[in-house]
Enzyme design. Structure first.
Site, PDB file in Angstrom:
ATOM      1  N   LYS A 114       0.839  -1.201   0.000  1.00 60.24           N
ATOM      2  CA  LYS A 114       0.000   0.000   0.000  1.00 60.24           C
ATOM      3  C   LYS A 114       0.875   1.252   0.000  1.00 60.24           C
ATOM      4  O   LYS A 114       2.017   1.210   0.448  1.00 60.24           O
ATOM      5  CB  LYS A 114      -0.858   0.018   1.278  1.00 60.24           C
ATOM      6  CG  LYS A 114      -1.985  -0.985   1.303  1.00 60.24           C
ATOM      7  CD  LYS A 114      -2.801  -0.818   2.577  1.00 60.24           C
ATOM      8  CE  LYS A 114      -3.920  -1.832   2.657  1.00 60.24           C
ATOM      9  NZ  LYS A 114      -4.932  -1.696   1.601  1.00 60.24           N
ATOM     10  N   ARG A 154     -10.267 -11.646   2.003  1.00 62.49           N
ATOM     11  CA  ARG A 154     -11.063 -12.756   1.464  1.00 62.49           C
ATOM     12  C   ARG A 154     -10.295 -14.064   1.528  1.00 62.49           C
ATOM     13  O   ARG A 154     -10.877 -15.141   1.630  1.00 62.49           O
ATOM     14  CB  ARG A 154     -11.528 -12.410   0.044  1.00 62.49           C
ATOM     15  CG  ARG A 154     -10.402 -12.172  -0.927  1.00 62.49           C
ATOM     16  CD  ARG A 154     -10.850 -11.420  -2.180  1.00 62.49           C
ATOM     17  NE  ARG A 154     -10.925  -9.971  -1.963  1.00 62.49           N
ATOM     18  CZ  ARG A 154     -11.285  -9.104  -2.912  1.00 62.49           C
ATOM     19  NH1 ARG A 154     -11.623  -9.525  -4.108  1.00 62.49           N
ATOM     20  NH2 ARG A 154     -11.331  -7.816  -2.635  1.00 62.49           N
TER      21      ARG A 154
END
Ligand code: BES
Ligand code: MN
Ligand code: ZN
Length: 491
Positions: A274, A348
């Site tokens: 990020k 996920r």
């Protein structure tokens, strides 16, 4: 903060401050219950017009005869006062309290009761709003610590409604204690709030409330073939944990409600790293785990007669020589293979194995809570969480509970048409579905692992914490899920 219910005449309760509701006509609703000289003073002040007409406005008044101060709270047309306006009103009362020194405050409950707000609800909202406002986390400050609120709250009830008020106080306190735990866990720094720390919190809850706790370690997780979860954990030196906490106080033949929480204690994105701006906020990426731990605290406090199982997969997502790489293909516990195209879509990857694991409980429903997608923040902003479900009655139940709890969710679509975005040329699916509908394709990914039961997914990426000057965990959606569970007892 200590709460006591009082049924004496209001004038008999010793306090240094009282909160009084004022309607749209500048009338004090409790005028008949307070002493005449206080009333006269307050009416004179009201005539000056300093209390704003907007519902929820407050005015701190000094020099009343009986109390050293009073707080006037504008509630508008009494019969129209909504739960949300009331909750916000109590929050502004709290802001007034933050600036003054006092020890005892009276809240007459009946002045807030109308067709939309029962005695029980008024009490519950009031308790929750006060707790929410007085929350501080000080444990790591050595200087300029803010003082924890240390005052007495008298809830004035009339004798006929004391039962409802007691129930509202009990639920309000239990929910608030859950919310406080969730806030604490979220706000702790990621070097302290590690997977091991979350596991020890679960053990603490198990001891305190006689629940059963199981912590699965790396070896056991490997044995279960949760290779998708382990792929995320690979880049970190912190040991991953798979936490299961069981509260079985319902009928033995009743299927459990399973609550799953995403427990990424820090999300740097992994190899798909990020940008560094605000990266510290990715300590909140265990907000789902913090939520379900907080809910378990509430469940324990209320000793709810339900079967509830909490499941938390927890690890860090960091870049490293051993970290999972874009292009790697992993086999989930379900047997389905996943091409990891972006290592930052890690939530996920850990949740899918937790969803498969949950099958073994033969659940009534499974609800997962996760700070899953930035796309959810773009879709709904910071006020409402997203809910996705493969079973509409469950989504409806969650929407209703959210409305009641003032912790709302908005149902998002999850049509089959979105599924092909997850197609991969090399594996059963990819872990990302492109920019379009990012929170929906994330839910679609999870749905492939939740086919065997009724399931809902709550994306709290926009609601779990606040940024900027007020940076901190919100404790959401503990109230929503607590309300959902409390309503379930009756069915
Ligand atoms: N934890 C983040 C989601 C997130 C981002 C929550 C910002 C709150 C604020 C999640 O693991 C993530 O990084 N998701 C990616 C998915 C993408 C790579 C498909 C995202 O949303 O950018
Ligand atoms: Mn991520
Ligand atoms: Zn994440």
């Amino acid at each position: 903060m200590k709460f006591t219910i009082k049924t004496d005449l209001i004038t008999k309760i010793p306090a240094d401050i009282i909160t009084l509701a004022v309607n749209d006509k500048n009338q004090i609703l409790c005028s008949k219950q307070i002493d005449t000289s206080t009333l006269k003073h307050l009416n004179n002040i009201l005539k000056l017009g300093d209390l704003n007409e907007r519902t929820g406005s407050t005015l701190l008044v000094h020099g009343t005869t009986k109390y050293s101060r009073a707080i006037l709270l504008r509630i508008g047309v009494h019969s129209d006062l909504t739960p949300k306006e009331f909750f916000k009103g109590i929050a502004s009362v709290s802001d007034e309290l933050n600036n003054i020194k006092f020890t005892k405050i009276i809240f007459p409950i009946n002045q807030f009761v109308n067709k939309l707000i029962t005695e029980q609800a008024a009490t519950e909202y009031l308790v929750r709003a006060l707790f929410d406002k007085v929350y501080v986390i000080n444990s790591l400050k050595t200087q300029n610590k803010s003082k924890p609120a240390n005052f007495q709250v008298y809830l004035h009830a009339n004798k006929l409604t004391i039962k409802e008020i007691k129930l509202g106080l009990k639920n309000g306190q239990a929910i608030s204690r859950g919310v406080d735990l969730t806030k604490d866990l979220g706000n702790l720094p990621p070097n302290i709030c590690t997977p091991t720390y979350l596991a020890s919190e679960a053990k603490k809850l198990a001891r305190e409330y006689k629940m059963k706790v199981t912590i699965l370690e790396q070896k056991q997780i490997e044995k279960l073939k949760m290779d998708s979860f382990l792929a995320v954990a690979k880049g970190s030196r912190e040991a991953p944990k798979f936490i299961v906490l069981e509260h079985k106080k319902g009928p033995t033949n009743k299927k459990p409600i399973v609550l799953v929480g995403k427990g990424i204690t820090f999300d740097a994105g992994g190899i798909s790293i990020k940008p560094s701006t605000d990266m510290d906020e990715m300590k909140y990426d265990m907000g789902g785990a913090a939520t379900v731990l907080g809910v378990m605290k509430t469940v324990g406090e209320l000793n709810l007669p339900l079967n509830i199982i909490m499941v938390v997969p927890t690890c860090e997502n960091l870049p490293d020589g051993k970290a999972v790489k874009p292009g790697d293909i992993v086999k989930s516990m379900s047997g389905q293979t996943i091409e990891v195209l972006n290592t930052d879509a890690e939530g996920r990857l850990i949740l899918c194995d937790a969803l498969t694991y949950s099958e073994r409980f033969k659940p009534e429903v499974v609800i997962d809570v996760a700070t899953l997608t930035g796309a959810c923040v773009i879709a709904l902003g910071h006020h409402i969480s997203a809910v996705f479900s493969n079973y509409n009655p469950l989504a409806d139940e969650l929407k209703n509970a959210g409305e009641t709890a003032l912790d709302s969710v908005w149902q998002m679509p999850m049509e089959d048409e979105y599924q092909p975005q997850l197609n991969s040329n090399f594996a059963d699916m990819a872990n990302i579905g492109g920019r379009a509908g990012g929170s929906i394709t994330a839910a679609c990914f999870l749905s492939r692992f939740a086919k065997k039961y009724n399931w809902a997914h709550i994306d709290i990426a926009g609601t779990a914490w606040k940024s900027g000057k007020e940076k901190g965990s919100t404790g959401r959606p503990v109230s929503l899920l607590s309300q959902f569970l409390i309503k379930r007892i009756k069915n």
